[in-house]
Scaffold this motif. Sequence first.
Motif, PDB file in Angstrom:
ATOM      1  N   VAL A  63       0.821  -1.213   0.000  1.00 37.39           N
ATOM      2  CA  VAL A  63       0.000   0.000   0.000  1.00 37.39           C
ATOM      3  C   VAL A  63       0.853   1.261   0.000  1.00 37.39           C
ATOM      4  CG1 VAL A  63      -1.485   1.389   1.519  1.00 37.39           C
ATOM      5  CG2 VAL A  63      -2.125  -0.957   0.963  1.00 37.39           C
ATOM      6  N   ASN A  64       1.913   1.285   0.792  1.00 37.30           N
ATOM      7  CA  ASN A  64       2.720   2.503   0.887  1.00 37.30           C
ATOM      8  C   ASN A  64       3.274   2.927  -0.471  1.00 37.30           C
ATOM      9  OD1 ASN A  64       2.216   2.138   3.541  1.00 37.30           O
ATOM     10  ND2 ASN A  64       4.348   1.995   4.224  1.00 37.30           N
ATOM     11  N   ASN A  65       3.892   1.971  -1.152  1.00 35.35           N
ATOM     12  CA  ASN A  65       4.499   2.295  -2.442  1.00 35.35           C
ATOM     13  C   ASN A  65       3.454   2.767  -3.450  1.00 35.35           C
ATOM     14  OD1 ASN A  65       7.477   1.237  -2.403  1.00 35.35           O
ATOM     15  ND2 ASN A  65       6.252  -0.273  -1.327  1.00 35.35           N
ATOM     16  N   ILE A  66       2.341   2.079  -3.462  1.00 32.51           N
ATOM     17  CA  ILE A  66       1.346   2.409  -4.484  1.00 32.51           C
ATOM     18  C   ILE A  66       0.662   3.738  -4.160  1.00 32.51           C
ATOM     19  CG2 ILE A  66      -0.766   1.603  -5.613  1.00 32.51           C
ATOM     20  CD1 ILE A  66       1.847   0.121  -6.400  1.00 32.51           C
ATOM     21  N   ALA A  67       0.460   4.004  -2.881  1.00 29.13           N
ATOM     22  CA  ALA A  67      -0.115   5.304  -2.501  1.00 29.13           C
ATOM     23  C   ALA A  67       0.795   6.431  -2.991  1.00 29.13           C
ATOM     24  CB  ALA A  67      -0.296   5.378  -0.986  1.00 29.13           C
ATOM     25  N   LYS A  68       2.074   6.247  -2.785  1.00 27.15           N
ATOM     26  CA  LYS A  68       3.023   7.276  -3.204  1.00 27.15           C
ATOM     27  C   LYS A  68       3.030   7.421  -4.729  1.00 27.15           C
ATOM     28  CE  LYS A  68       7.621   8.784  -1.819  1.00 27.15           C
ATOM     29  NZ  LYS A  68       8.776   8.414  -0.993  1.00 27.15           N
ATOM     30  N   ALA A  69       2.958   6.309  -5.419  1.00 28.85           N
ATOM     31  CA  ALA A  69       2.984   6.326  -6.886  1.00 28.85           C
ATOM     32  C   ALA A  69       1.759   7.027  -7.445  1.00 28.85           C
ATOM     33  CB  ALA A  69       3.067   4.896  -7.418  1.00 28.85           C
ATOM     34  N   VAL A  70       0.618   6.740  -6.852  1.00 23.50           N
ATOM     35  CA  VAL A  70      -0.635   7.317  -7.316  1.00 23.50           C
ATOM     36  C   VAL A  70      -0.593   8.843  -7.177  1.00 23.50           C
ATOM     37  CG1 VAL A  70      -2.974   7.602  -6.455  1.00 23.50           C
ATOM     38  CG2 VAL A  70      -2.138   5.320  -7.056  1.00 23.50           C
ATOM     39  N   LEU A  71      -0.050   9.327  -6.080  1.00 26.79           N
ATOM     40  CA  LEU A  71       0.051  10.773  -5.892  1.00 26.79           C
ATOM     41  C   LEU A  71       1.063  11.372  -6.859  1.00 26.79           C
ATOM     42  CD1 LEU A  71      -0.215  10.890  -1.993  1.00 26.79           C
ATOM     43  CD2 LEU A  71      -1.998  11.426  -3.679  1.00 26.79           C
ATOM     44  N   ALA A  72       2.168  10.660  -7.082  1.00 26.33           N
ATOM     45  CA  ALA A  72       3.155  11.140  -8.050  1.00 26.33           C
ATOM     46  C   ALA A  72       2.557  11.220  -9.446  1.00 26.33           C
ATOM     47  CB  ALA A  72       4.379  10.213  -8.048  1.00 26.33           C
ATOM     48  N   ALA A  73       1.620  10.345  -9.733  1.00 21.66           N
ATOM     49  CA  ALA A  73       0.976  10.351 -11.051  1.00 21.66           C
ATOM     50  C   ALA A  73      -0.012  11.500 -11.202  1.00 21.66           C
ATOM     51  CB  ALA A  73       0.272   9.017 -11.293  1.00 21.66           C
ATOM     52  N   GLY A  74      -0.282  12.197 -10.094  1.00 20.09           N
ATOM     53  CA  GLY A  74      -1.138  13.375 -10.199  1.00 20.09           C
ATOM     54  C   GLY A  74      -2.520  13.246  -9.591  1.00 20.09           C
ATOM     55  N   ALA A  75      -2.770  12.169  -8.853  1.00 24.91           N
ATOM     56  CA  ALA A  75      -4.098  12.003  -8.254  1.00 24.91           C
ATOM     57  C   ALA A  75      -4.379  13.095  -7.234  1.00 24.91           C
ATOM     58  CB  ALA A  75      -4.214  10.633  -7.600  1.00 24.91           C
ATOM     59  N   ASP A  76      -5.654  13.433  -7.069  1.00 24.82           N
ATOM     60  CA  ASP A  76      -6.063  14.431  -6.085  1.00 24.82           C
ATOM     61  C   ASP A  76      -6.209  13.856  -4.690  1.00 24.82           C
ATOM     62  OD1 ASP A  76      -6.671  16.834  -7.868  1.00 24.82           O
ATOM     63  OD2 ASP A  76      -7.776  15.227  -8.855  1.00 24.82           O
ATOM     64  N   GLY A  77      -6.055  12.552  -4.598  1.00 24.19           N
ATOM     65  CA  GLY A  77      -6.175  11.965  -3.279  1.00 24.19           C
ATOM     66  C   GLY A  77      -6.142  10.456  -3.341  1.00 24.19           C
ATOM     67  N   ILE A  78      -6.185   9.844  -2.177  1.00 23.88           N
ATOM     68  CA  ILE A  78      -6.227   8.391  -2.111  1.00 23.88           C
ATOM     69  C   ILE A  78      -7.291   7.967  -1.105  1.00 23.88           C
ATOM     70  CG2 ILE A  78      -3.817   7.982  -2.741  1.00 23.88           C
ATOM     71  CD1 ILE A  78      -3.250   7.608   0.244  1.00 23.88           C
ATOM     72  N   MET A  79      -7.718   6.756  -1.286  1.00 26.52           N
ATOM     73  CA  MET A  79      -8.722   6.172  -0.416  1.00 26.52           C
ATOM     74  C   MET A  79      -8.109   4.874   0.099  1.00 26.52           C
ATOM     75  SD  MET A  79     -12.559   5.859  -1.847  1.00 26.52           S
ATOM     76  CE  MET A  79     -13.975   5.481  -0.843  1.00 26.52           C
ATOM     77  N   VAL A  80      -8.157   4.658   1.413  1.00 25.03           N
ATOM     78  CA  VAL A  80      -7.616   3.407   1.958  1.00 25.03           C
ATOM     79  C   VAL A  80      -8.532   2.899   3.048  1.00 25.03           C
ATOM     80  CG1 VAL A  80      -5.141   3.680   1.524  1.00 25.03           C
ATOM     81  CG2 VAL A  80      -6.158   4.723   3.558  1.00 25.03           C
ATOM     82  N   GLU A  81      -8.515   1.591   3.213  1.00 28.36           N
ATOM     83  CA  GLU A  81      -9.326   0.984   4.251  1.00 28.36           C
ATOM     84  C   GLU A  81      -8.515   0.818   5.524  1.00 28.36           C
ATOM     85  OE1 GLU A  81     -12.736  -1.320   1.712  1.00 28.36           O
ATOM     86  OE2 GLU A  81     -11.236  -2.519   2.726  1.00 28.36           O
ATOM     87  N   VAL A  82      -9.093   1.260   6.632  1.00 25.18           N
ATOM     88  CA  VAL A  82      -8.433   1.211   7.938  1.00 25.18           C
ATOM     89  C   VAL A  82      -9.423   0.615   8.928  1.00 25.18           C
ATOM     90  CG1 VAL A  82      -7.357   2.586   9.752  1.00 25.18           C
ATOM     91  CG2 VAL A  82      -7.189   3.314   7.374  1.00 25.18           C
ATOM     92  N   HIS A  83      -8.924  -0.261   9.793  1.00 23.32           N
ATOM     93  CA  HIS A  83      -9.803  -0.937  10.751  1.00 23.32           C
ATOM     94  C   HIS A  83      -8.986  -1.160  12.013  1.00 23.32           C
ATOM     95  CE1 HIS A  83     -12.311  -4.115  12.526  1.00 23.32           C
ATOM     96  NE2 HIS A  83     -13.241  -3.835  11.638  1.00 23.32           N
ATOM     97  N   PRO A  84      -9.577  -0.989  13.184  1.00 32.06           N
ATOM     98  CA  PRO A  84      -8.785  -1.158  14.416  1.00 32.06           C
ATOM     99  C   PRO A  84      -8.224  -2.574  14.543  1.00 32.06           C
ATOM    100  CG  PRO A  84     -10.977  -0.268  14.916  1.00 32.06           C
ATOM    101  CD  PRO A  84     -10.974  -0.587  13.468  1.00 32.06           C
ATOM    102  N   ILE A  85      -9.008  -3.569  14.126  1.00 32.52           N
ATOM    103  CA  ILE A  85      -8.547  -4.961  14.217  1.00 32.52           C
ATOM    104  C   ILE A  85      -8.933  -5.673  12.912  1.00 32.52           C
ATOM    105  CG2 ILE A  85      -8.478  -7.049  15.667  1.00 32.52           C
ATOM    106  CD1 ILE A  85     -10.015  -5.409  17.815  1.00 32.52           C
ATOM    107  N   PRO A  86      -8.147  -5.481  11.880  1.00 29.30           N
ATOM    108  CA  PRO A  86      -8.527  -5.992  10.553  1.00 29.30           C
ATOM    109  C   PRO A  86      -8.891  -7.472  10.562  1.00 29.30           C
ATOM    110  CG  PRO A  86      -6.593  -4.603  10.357  1.00 29.30           C
ATOM    111  CD  PRO A  86      -6.873  -4.750  11.825  1.00 29.30           C
ATOM    112  N   GLU A  87      -8.239  -8.257  11.414  1.00 26.02           N
ATOM    113  CA  GLU A  87      -8.486  -9.693  11.419  1.00 26.02           C
ATOM    114  C   GLU A  87      -9.944 -10.001  11.748  1.00 26.02           C
ATOM    115  OE1 GLU A  87      -6.192  -8.154  13.218  1.00 26.02           O
ATOM    116  OE2 GLU A  87      -4.491  -8.567  11.915  1.00 26.02           O
ATOM    117  N   LEU A  88     -10.592  -9.100  12.491  1.00 28.25           N
ATOM    118  CA  LEU A  88     -11.964  -9.359  12.907  1.00 28.25           C
ATOM    119  C   LEU A  88     -12.991  -8.678  12.010  1.00 28.25           C
ATOM    120  CD1 LEU A  88     -11.691  -9.138  16.798  1.00 28.25           C
ATOM    121  CD2 LEU A  88     -11.617 -11.156  15.318  1.00 28.25           C
ATOM    122  N   ALA A  89     -12.520  -8.007  10.970  1.00 26.64           N
ATOM    123  CA  ALA A  89     -13.460  -7.291  10.098  1.00 26.64           C
ATOM    124  C   ALA A  89     -14.390  -8.275   9.405  1.00 26.64           C
ATOM    125  CB  ALA A  89     -12.695  -6.477   9.064  1.00 26.64           C
TER     126      ALA A  89
END
Lengths: 350, 350, 350, 350
Positions: A302-328
């Motif tokens: 995720v880190n690398n691709i987030a950075k790449a997407v912004l370098a490509a000119g995107a206005d933002g990124i969307m990511v999924e965050v969860h306190p305990i992903p294993e239980l999602a």
Amino acid sequence: MSKSLKAIRQEIDNINDSILEMLNKRTELIKEITDLKDQNGSEYFDPERETEMMKKVLSKNSGPLYNELIREVFSAIFSTSLKFMGISRQKKLLVSSSSNACFKSINEMFGLGNNEPVIIAGPCAVETPEYLETIAKHLRDKNIRFIRAGAYKPRSSPYDFQGLKENGLKILQDVSKRYGLFSITEVVDTRDVNLVTQYVDILQIGARNMQNFELLKEVGKTNHPVLLKRGISATIQELMLAAEYIALKGNNKIILCERGIRTYETKTRNTLDISSIPIIKKETHLPIVADISHSLGRKDIVNNIAKAVLAAGADGIMVEVHPIPELALSDSKQQLNLSEFDDMLDFIKR
Amino acid sequence: MSKSLKAIRQEIDNINDSILEMLNKRTELIKEITDLKDQNGSEYFDPERETEMMKKVLSKNSGPLYNELIREVFSAIFSTSLKFMGISRQKKLLVSSSSNACFKSINEMFGLGNNEPVIIAGPCAVETPEYLETIAKHLRDKNIRFIRAGAYKPRSSPYDFQGLKENGLKILQDVSKRYGLFSITEVVDTRDVNLVTQYVDILQIGARNMQNFELLKEVGKTNHPVLLKRGISATIQELMLAAEYIALKGNNKIILCERGIRTYETKTRNTLDISSIPIIKKETHLPIVADISHSLGRKDIVNNIAKAVLAAGADGIMVEVHPIPELALSDSKQQLNLSEFDDMLDFIKR
Amino acid sequence: MSKSLKAIRQEIDNINDSILEMLNKRTELIKEITDLKDQNGSEYFDPERETEMMKKVLSKNSGPLYNELIREVFSAIFSTSLKFMGISRQKKLLVSSSSNACFKSINEMFGLGNNEPVIIAGPCAVETPEYLETIAKHLRDKNIRFIRAGAYKPRSSPYDFQGLKENGLKILQDVSKRYGLFSITEVVDTRDVNLVTQYVDILQIGARNMQNFELLKEVGKTNHPVLLKRGISATIQELMLAAEYIALKGNNKIILCERGIRTYETKTRNTLDISSIPIIKKETHLPIVADISHSLGRKDIVNNIAKAVLAAGADGIMVEVHPIPELALSDSKQQLNLSEFDDMLDFIKR
Amino acid sequence: MSKSLKAIRQEIDNINDSILEMLNKRTELIKEITDLKDQNGSEYFDPERETEMMKKVLSKNSGPLYNELIREVFSAIFSTSLKFMGISRQKKLLVSSSSNACFKSINEMFGLGNNEPVIIAGPCAVETPEYLETIAKHLRDKNIRFIRAGAYKPRSSPYDFQGLKENGLKILQDVSKRYGLFSITEVVDTRDVNLVTQYVDILQIGARNMQNFELLKEVGKTNHPVLLKRGISATIQELMLAAEYIALKGNNKIILCERGIRTYETKTRNTLDISSIPIIKKETHLPIVADISHSLGRKDIVNNIAKAVLAAGADGIMVEVHPIPELALSDSKQQLNLSEFDDMLDFIKR
């Protein structure tokens, strides 16, 4: 006695020159029409007139060139006229960069006061109020302004978790208000649009509904910003045309979202089409963000691709965050935990 | 005072008519050239002449239409001239149905005396002489004339079974000779072509090598029939162009083979593109067979698909057969056992 | 009288516990074997032993669970043993990041003295010495160290420009030597490998030949760095396996190259799979660059994508540059002119 | 002193045997549970029980095997138990061939009295009453029982013809009634379902709406037969799951429709996935037809593909027919004229 090859070729060259001359005379006339239309504000492209001209030409054709080939040449001629006037058929779209239609930047939609890329984060789905609150607090502490969470979850299988529906909307509204966040959630049925607008700030159209045109028209009638995700096998052109359905209803707050397309590659869930980002920026007026988590279906890159997407000119990124992903209850493999999310924030700032 | 829209449109119509007239005059001249060329047998399509004409036209252009748009119109004009002469750029291919080149049918290649669809069967790879003998005997008893078996196995992983190489060729030759079968095997290296031609009747170019142009040229130089498989993501046009590489070296015994293309669908190994079969039959002179086993990667639907492929007009089918598929060194899931093979033969005759 | 559901479930729980215990005991034994093997340096993964164990188990099975289901459970058990030992079947690859094999970085291959991303630039094909010289001079002035140019051009159509072959190699060698550049060119036939190594510094395997395994083995035998392009519909895993073919012949100078995959999207020539870059960096020891020009087939978004690719972690980029792209014999639409190339250099440094 | 490799292997073999024994004991218990459940009619597959068992096992794990690997083995064990009971997770679908749910054949839905493949024909869209009447009369004269025509046309571009809506429904109802034909038309909005059911006999869900789950549920509540088209990049599994959404609402009249998937091939509009037909026949209870016209986007190969589709086992075909295809407001290139339609009928009977 037959003419020599050279002689015939000379005659062809002369005809070429005459055609050239005609094309330029024709273009002068096109310019005059353009001026006239500018005066009275009418539309340059007039498909009926084009059809009528084609009919006239074909009706006069006595050969030897077949109608179908005549049609090819005149299609090219008509097309160059349009391009000369600065409007190709597709450029006629409201959302295209050559249109005068006025669309809002993300900054303008939300009065953010700067043009930094936005970050939209949150769990795949609203689950418990406690989870959402934990995330919201974390986002606020990190100066993130947008929280995402699904209340209506379109799932391939009817046996998978389908979301908390209106209860989910209530939890999302409550939490986002208390933490001063803009909320975003998906709407999946024309009949729900009014309800959802009462609870959240941004309406999301999911990838499966990118060509649910009735739904597009319905969100187009609201004043809410709409985040429109690219369909899993939609072309960039189709994404633009889908946005046009929204724009035609008067909504000028549209955010496009690249979220990966379906290919044969299995190491990622979908193939993020990074080229779509500069293409959309170039060919339209609309802001575009990328949904990293859904594209990848894994979180270790995720880190690398987030950075790449912004370098490509995107206005933002969307990511999924969860306190305990294993239980999602859904997408547990691709959701970042809070500490991984912080890492990502640091990484993209470097 | 400016002219009315109507008046300008009338002038444009007049120019359209003049262009129409020019195009037909031009076509008359094209006919004269065609006649001349027919007399002295030279090639109609002359890319240099086309380039030269384009240069002349552009050098004389004084606007207002831009060179790039002028170029579009004249490209269309040149293209229709070619089509009028009955040769589009791509129809110029030797292998195309509009060419006069003479290609052999499968029947003609092998003197089969009838035009029934052929069946090419055998194991994925030559393993033991005993296995191959069992299969060959079975094929002969069923009046099947073609046996396939790989001696050189191109495998994605270097750790997978790579084939018995020349030893495999020897076993295949011995068994096929004794049972009166035509043998087919894959060749994977330009340096092996001569060797392989000494042992087998038909050279197979595998999907991975469809655009290994040096290999295509090399098999094109032999007198052996060549079975050319479509690449895993090759277009039909690219398959035709690959065949053209073989044809240009003088080989007129080419059999094309549809074997499925790579898509996102996972219930089959590849997606058999059945439409390619009537398209190839229509657009080329070449016979085409379908490799059912490699397309599907499963055997429970082989019967239906074999029948469908023949209904679509294929000249034959290719299937993998093994005495004990469970023990096969490669592709064990998709190989039919002898009794399943017999079922398939019955099924497609119904 | 039959037992209650609850009672049966209790018994099942007990059996689960016993199986758990067995699995851990088994793992202790696996550890002992690992230690033994570490002492005498032998390979952990032993497919024969695995096959033998499976046979033994199945031979003793008296049901009621069917052999095919028993096989599934034991496959899972064997697989977890391998993972426990830190080696999955695929991690066994020399090129994988878990292997001890030693591969060179681009820096080490060419003694560059820093770890900045490399830029490989040049025309699609060697055409005239003058063109190449113009480019080479420009590259040297910009401190670019690598020049690319094709002498053997694999083209879908046999009627397209096929390259200058050995003459092209000579021109490339002469120019690159005089300007102190490392040269890279494609090799397309096993029989040419020796010749090409005499003229250039880096051997390129093109996308069409990624699974031309004989060619891979042949370049694997040389000491030259090899740039291996991903096939147009190859998976990342297949790319790694193709590199393994080279590595197994002893060559430890391998550079992978992402160059886009074939999808339905038409606004770009291919879809650059940016996710492949961090995945390759994570799963292998090999450097990876991205061929921007071939991915995109257009040049208006080269700057953004070049920047994105580097942000994603690529070791370098490859772009096509030509003094007068309009006159190029191939790929004219995607080649940058010298000034556009300079813009790109500026853009990616920002 | 350390044990020999051989000794350790012997111990592992012993453990393998113990695990084998446990697995078979466990299976005996599973059988007991199955019997119990058969007595009281409850569902075999109980995901909560599975989750609970997994938790218990993991809570007791003291290593050395990691939880994540333990989880893999027990997943395999649980999965084989389900298979042993004859129900895999996916086989649990109502629409699957292993379910006891009762779905109607096309014959049963319409009381056709024979099991011959059905032919569904008609124009892309309802245009004028005259056109539709001409087609309906022709169909009746040819003993065709089904007429298709769109009143709501979902189109990629908002500027393309969108259908006559309710007026179109009225024309379709009037014409189909008078000629004794069953009518089929697409519904695109949950809010329209009631209206459309009043006018036509079969509700079509188009490819773009295959995962518009709210729409699926809504047509599932009606008593009308539903023709569900496969999405342009949907897997066969996703198509089955979409049908499940309809079935779960109580509708047992579902006809699936293969209509081609999006690939890179351009000689056809989409790639008809012929393998999907026998797979659907094998894995579900549902009838399946193929939409030839939309798959191909060209009509010169309709005959061959129609025949192939029926040979593959389809329950029928769908083709577009128009009195004057050149004047059609949409899809003019792929619609057959009446005489071409008659040719097709003859061809598939041969």
